[in-house]
Design a protein around this motif. Structure first.
Motif, PDB file in Angstrom:
ATOM      1  N   GLY A  27      32.392 -68.367 -27.359  1.00 25.12           N
ATOM      2  CA  GLY A  27      31.421 -68.063 -28.210  1.00 25.12           C
ATOM      3  C   GLY A  27      31.632 -68.942 -29.481  1.00 25.12           C
ATOM      4  N   GLN A  28      32.917 -69.231 -29.803  1.00 22.62           N
ATOM      5  CA  GLN A  28      33.218 -70.206 -30.812  1.00 22.62           C
ATOM      6  C   GLN A  28      33.621 -71.590 -30.420  1.00 22.62           C
ATOM      7  OE1 GLN A  28      33.332 -68.855 -34.188  1.00 22.62           O
ATOM      8  NE2 GLN A  28      32.295 -67.033 -32.962  1.00 22.62           N
ATOM      9  N   GLY A  29      34.160 -71.756 -29.248  1.00 22.05           N
ATOM     10  CA  GLY A  29      34.358 -73.016 -28.499  1.00 22.05           C
ATOM     11  C   GLY A  29      34.364 -72.950 -27.164  1.00 22.05           C
ATOM     12  N   MET A  30      35.031 -74.129 -26.637  1.00 25.05           N
ATOM     13  CA  MET A  30      35.168 -74.123 -25.131  1.00 25.05           C
ATOM     14  C   MET A  30      36.730 -74.349 -24.912  1.00 25.05           C
ATOM     15  SD  MET A  30      33.220 -74.292 -22.336  1.00 25.05           S
ATOM     16  CE  MET A  30      31.517 -74.912 -23.100  1.00 25.05           C
ATOM     17  N   TYR A  31      37.244 -73.743 -23.832  1.00 24.35           N
ATOM     18  CA  TYR A  31      38.330 -73.815 -23.383  1.00 24.35           C
ATOM     19  C   TYR A  31      38.151 -74.682 -22.057  1.00 24.35           C
ATOM     20  CZ  TYR A  31      42.752 -73.799 -20.641  1.00 24.35           C
ATOM     21  OH  TYR A  31      43.857 -73.786 -19.826  1.00 24.35           O
ATOM     22  N   ILE A  32      38.930 -75.700 -21.777  1.00 20.01           N
ATOM     23  CA  ILE A  32      38.731 -76.801 -20.790  1.00 20.01           C
ATOM     24  C   ILE A  32      40.353 -76.872 -20.343  1.00 20.01           C
ATOM     25  CG2 ILE A  32      38.137 -79.153 -19.973  1.00 20.01           C
ATOM     26  CD1 ILE A  32      36.439 -79.252 -22.912  1.00 20.01           C
ATOM     27  N   VAL A  41      38.018 -76.558 -27.891  1.00 22.29           N
ATOM     28  CA  VAL A  41      37.210 -77.306 -28.783  1.00 22.29           C
ATOM     29  C   VAL A  41      36.187 -76.708 -29.497  1.00 22.29           C
ATOM     30  CG1 VAL A  41      35.914 -79.757 -29.159  1.00 22.29           C
ATOM     31  CG2 VAL A  41      37.648 -79.515 -27.315  1.00 22.29           C
ATOM     32  N   LYS A  42      35.682 -76.654 -30.740  1.00 28.06           N
ATOM     33  CA  LYS A  42      34.788 -75.942 -31.317  1.00 28.06           C
ATOM     34  C   LYS A  42      33.369 -76.452 -30.823  1.00 28.06           C
ATOM     35  CE  LYS A  42      36.457 -75.213 -35.985  1.00 28.06           C
ATOM     36  NZ  LYS A  42      36.404 -75.102 -37.331  1.00 28.06           N
ATOM     37  N   ASN A  43      32.558 -75.319 -30.750  1.00 31.35           N
ATOM     38  CA  ASN A  43      31.344 -75.553 -30.029  1.00 31.35           C
ATOM     39  C   ASN A  43      30.556 -76.583 -31.059  1.00 31.35           C
ATOM     40  OD1 ASN A  43      31.172 -73.785 -28.240  1.00 31.35           O
ATOM     41  ND2 ASN A  43      30.280 -72.173 -29.621  1.00 31.35           N
ATOM     42  N   GLY A  44      29.873 -77.581 -30.153  1.00 32.28           N
ATOM     43  CA  GLY A  44      29.234 -78.781 -30.697  1.00 32.28           C
ATOM     44  C   GLY A  44      30.032 -79.994 -31.005  1.00 32.28           C
ATOM     45  N   TYR A  77      32.762 -67.974 -10.852  1.00 37.39           N
ATOM     46  CA  TYR A  77      32.903 -67.042 -12.176  1.00 37.39           C
ATOM     47  C   TYR A  77      33.942 -66.346 -12.117  1.00 37.39           C
ATOM     48  CZ  TYR A  77      29.018 -69.455 -14.492  1.00 37.39           C
ATOM     49  OH  TYR A  77      28.074 -70.451 -15.265  1.00 37.39           O
ATOM     50  N   GLU A  78      34.729 -66.002 -13.326  1.00 41.73           N
ATOM     51  CA  GLU A  78      35.821 -65.334 -13.340  1.00 41.73           C
ATOM     52  C   GLU A  78      36.043 -64.876 -14.664  1.00 41.73           C
ATOM     53  OE1 GLU A  78      39.308 -67.814 -12.247  1.00 41.73           O
ATOM     54  OE2 GLU A  78      39.151 -69.211 -14.169  1.00 41.73           O
ATOM     55  N   ILE A  79      36.781 -63.734 -14.542  1.00 38.01           N
ATOM     56  CA  ILE A  79      37.399 -63.160 -15.859  1.00 38.01           C
ATOM     57  C   ILE A  79      38.916 -63.444 -16.019  1.00 38.01           C
ATOM     58  CG2 ILE A  79      37.902 -61.032 -17.395  1.00 38.01           C
ATOM     59  CD1 ILE A  79      35.356 -59.744 -15.814  1.00 38.01           C
ATOM     60  N   TRP A  80      39.265 -64.481 -16.800  1.00 42.15           N
ATOM     61  CA  TRP A  80      40.581 -64.764 -16.809  1.00 42.15           C
ATOM     62  C   TRP A  80      41.109 -64.751 -18.203  1.00 42.15           C
ATOM     63  CZ3 TRP A  80      42.402 -69.959 -18.940  1.00 42.15           C
ATOM     64  CH2 TRP A  80      43.704 -70.317 -18.459  1.00 42.15           C
ATOM     65  N   GLU A  81      42.205 -63.784 -18.465  1.00 41.96           N
ATOM     66  CA  GLU A  81      42.398 -63.710 -19.803  1.00 41.96           C
ATOM     67  C   GLU A  81      44.222 -64.118 -19.495  1.00 41.96           C
ATOM     68  OE1 GLU A  81      41.326 -62.441 -22.288  1.00 41.96           O
ATOM     69  OE2 GLU A  81      39.300 -62.096 -21.281  1.00 41.96           O
ATOM     70  N   SER A  82      44.592 -65.044 -20.472  1.00 46.05           N
ATOM     71  CA  SER A  82      45.711 -65.556 -20.577  1.00 46.05           C
ATOM     72  C   SER A  82      46.160 -66.136 -21.857  1.00 46.05           C
ATOM     73  CB  SER A  82      45.980 -66.760 -19.373  1.00 46.05           C
ATOM     74  OG  SER A  82      46.912 -67.536 -19.455  1.00 46.05           O
ATOM     75  N   ILE A  83      47.308 -65.853 -22.031  1.00 49.19           N
ATOM     76  CA  ILE A  83      47.725 -66.242 -23.538  1.00 49.19           C
ATOM     77  C   ILE A  83      47.639 -67.881 -23.416  1.00 49.19           C
ATOM     78  CG2 ILE A  83      50.242 -66.842 -22.624  1.00 49.19           C
ATOM     79  CD1 ILE A  83      50.973 -65.753 -25.628  1.00 49.19           C
ATOM     80  N   MET A  84      47.558 -68.739 -22.477  1.00 52.23           N
ATOM     81  CA  MET A  84      47.338 -69.998 -22.334  1.00 52.23           C
ATOM     82  C   MET A  84      46.075 -70.317 -22.946  1.00 52.23           C
ATOM     83  SD  MET A  84      49.392 -71.510 -18.985  1.00 52.23           S
ATOM     84  CE  MET A  84      48.371 -72.783 -19.200  1.00 52.23           C
ATOM     85  N   ARG A  85      45.263 -69.530 -22.590  1.00 50.89           N
ATOM     86  CA  ARG A  85      43.891 -69.911 -22.949  1.00 50.89           C
ATOM     87  C   ARG A  85      43.685 -70.093 -24.428  1.00 50.89           C
ATOM     88  NH1 ARG A  85      39.103 -66.257 -20.863  1.00 50.89           N
ATOM     89  NH2 ARG A  85      39.072 -65.371 -23.126  1.00 50.89           N
ATOM     90  N   ASP A  86      44.542 -69.351 -25.333  1.00 50.22           N
ATOM     91  CA  ASP A  86      44.329 -69.108 -26.839  1.00 50.22           C
ATOM     92  C   ASP A  86      45.147 -70.641 -27.344  1.00 50.22           C
ATOM     93  OD1 ASP A  86      43.857 -68.439 -29.388  1.00 50.22           O
ATOM     94  OD2 ASP A  86      45.406 -67.129 -29.364  1.00 50.22           O
ATOM     95  N   VAL A  87      44.617 -71.662 -26.860  1.00 47.49           N
ATOM     96  CA  VAL A  87      45.300 -72.928 -27.295  1.00 47.49           C
ATOM     97  C   VAL A  87      45.233 -72.850 -28.949  1.00 47.49           C
ATOM     98  CG1 VAL A  87      45.412 -75.424 -27.074  1.00 47.49           C
ATOM     99  CG2 VAL A  87      44.468 -73.934 -25.283  1.00 47.49           C
ATOM    100  N   MET A  88      44.186 -72.780 -29.407  1.00 42.39           N
ATOM    101  CA  MET A  88      44.316 -72.935 -30.983  1.00 42.39           C
ATOM    102  C   MET A  88      45.087 -71.943 -31.619  1.00 42.39           C
ATOM    103  SD  MET A  88      42.935 -74.532 -33.636  1.00 42.39           S
ATOM    104  CE  MET A  88      41.347 -75.516 -33.455  1.00 42.39           C
TER     105      MET A  88
END
Length: 196
Positions: A27-32, A41-44, A77-88
């Motif tokens: 919702g705030q940005g995209m995890y790749i 990266v922030k949205n947009g 499609y998946e629900i993936w919760e991981s500390i790695m995803r919180d890169v920022m």
């Protein structure tokens, strides 16, 4: 974005063709991310060239609050919760700023790894050379700050961060490698630039 476009596209293709390319929109940005690297990266703010490369591989982008794993077999499609995803978040909690030395070590897989050393502890991490080449201050846009990094903290990985994005790469795993003994010995010395 402070990433060299050609190398970032290569990482995208490698992940997509291998274990899969993960995309999650918080919702705030995209995890790749791939299996050993990730970016938020922030949205947009994803550059058009990179956005085009992602859509060319995956065919779509996830809506806010959703994510998927994209492979040649399709998007799951998946629900993936991981500390790695919180890169920022992980990047902003850094405790150390290891130095990037000029020393390179060839891994058992045949790739080159750059030696990073924490000056205060002597601790050494090896990072695939592709990630050192990926960080490109020339790619920084006018409305964007220069990246800070490499950074390390409690969360696994080496990070670079600025006001619009963060990038993370996992160090080379030395658990079953003879290189581990070499690293133990190197950690006893501070690697000085004038040594090279």
């Amino acid at each position: 974005m402070f990433l060299k476009s050609s190398i970032f596209k290569r990482l995208l293709k490698e992940a997509y063709s291998g274990p899969g390319l993960r995309l999650h929109n918080d919702g705030q940005g995209m995890y790749i991310g791939g299996s050993y690297w990730g970016a938020w990266v922030k949205n947009g703010r994803i550059e058009k060239k990179e956005l085009g490369a992602i859509i060319e591989l995956t065919g779509e982008l996830p809506e806010a609050g959703k994510g998927f794993l994209a492979t040649k077999g399709g998007n799951q499609y998946e629900i993936w919760e991981s500390i790695m995803r919180d890169v920022m978040g992980n990047a902003t909690k850094y405790k150390r700023m290891p130095d990037v030395t000029k020393m390179l070590i060839r891994t058992k897989q045949g790739t080159l790894a750059r030696v990073l050393q924490d000056r205060s502890t002597g601790e050494i991490m090896l990072l695939d050379e592709i990630f050192i080449s990926l960080i490109d201050e020339k790619a920084v846009e006018q409305q964007e700050s220069f990246p800070t990094g490499p950074l390390a903290g409690d969360a696994e990985g080496v990070y670079w961060v600025n006001d619009i994005m963060a990038f993370m790469a996992l160090p080379v795993d030395l658990e079953y490698s003879k290189t581990g003994k070499l690293i133990e010995n190197l950690e006893k010395f501070l690697i000085q630039e004038d040594d090279w």
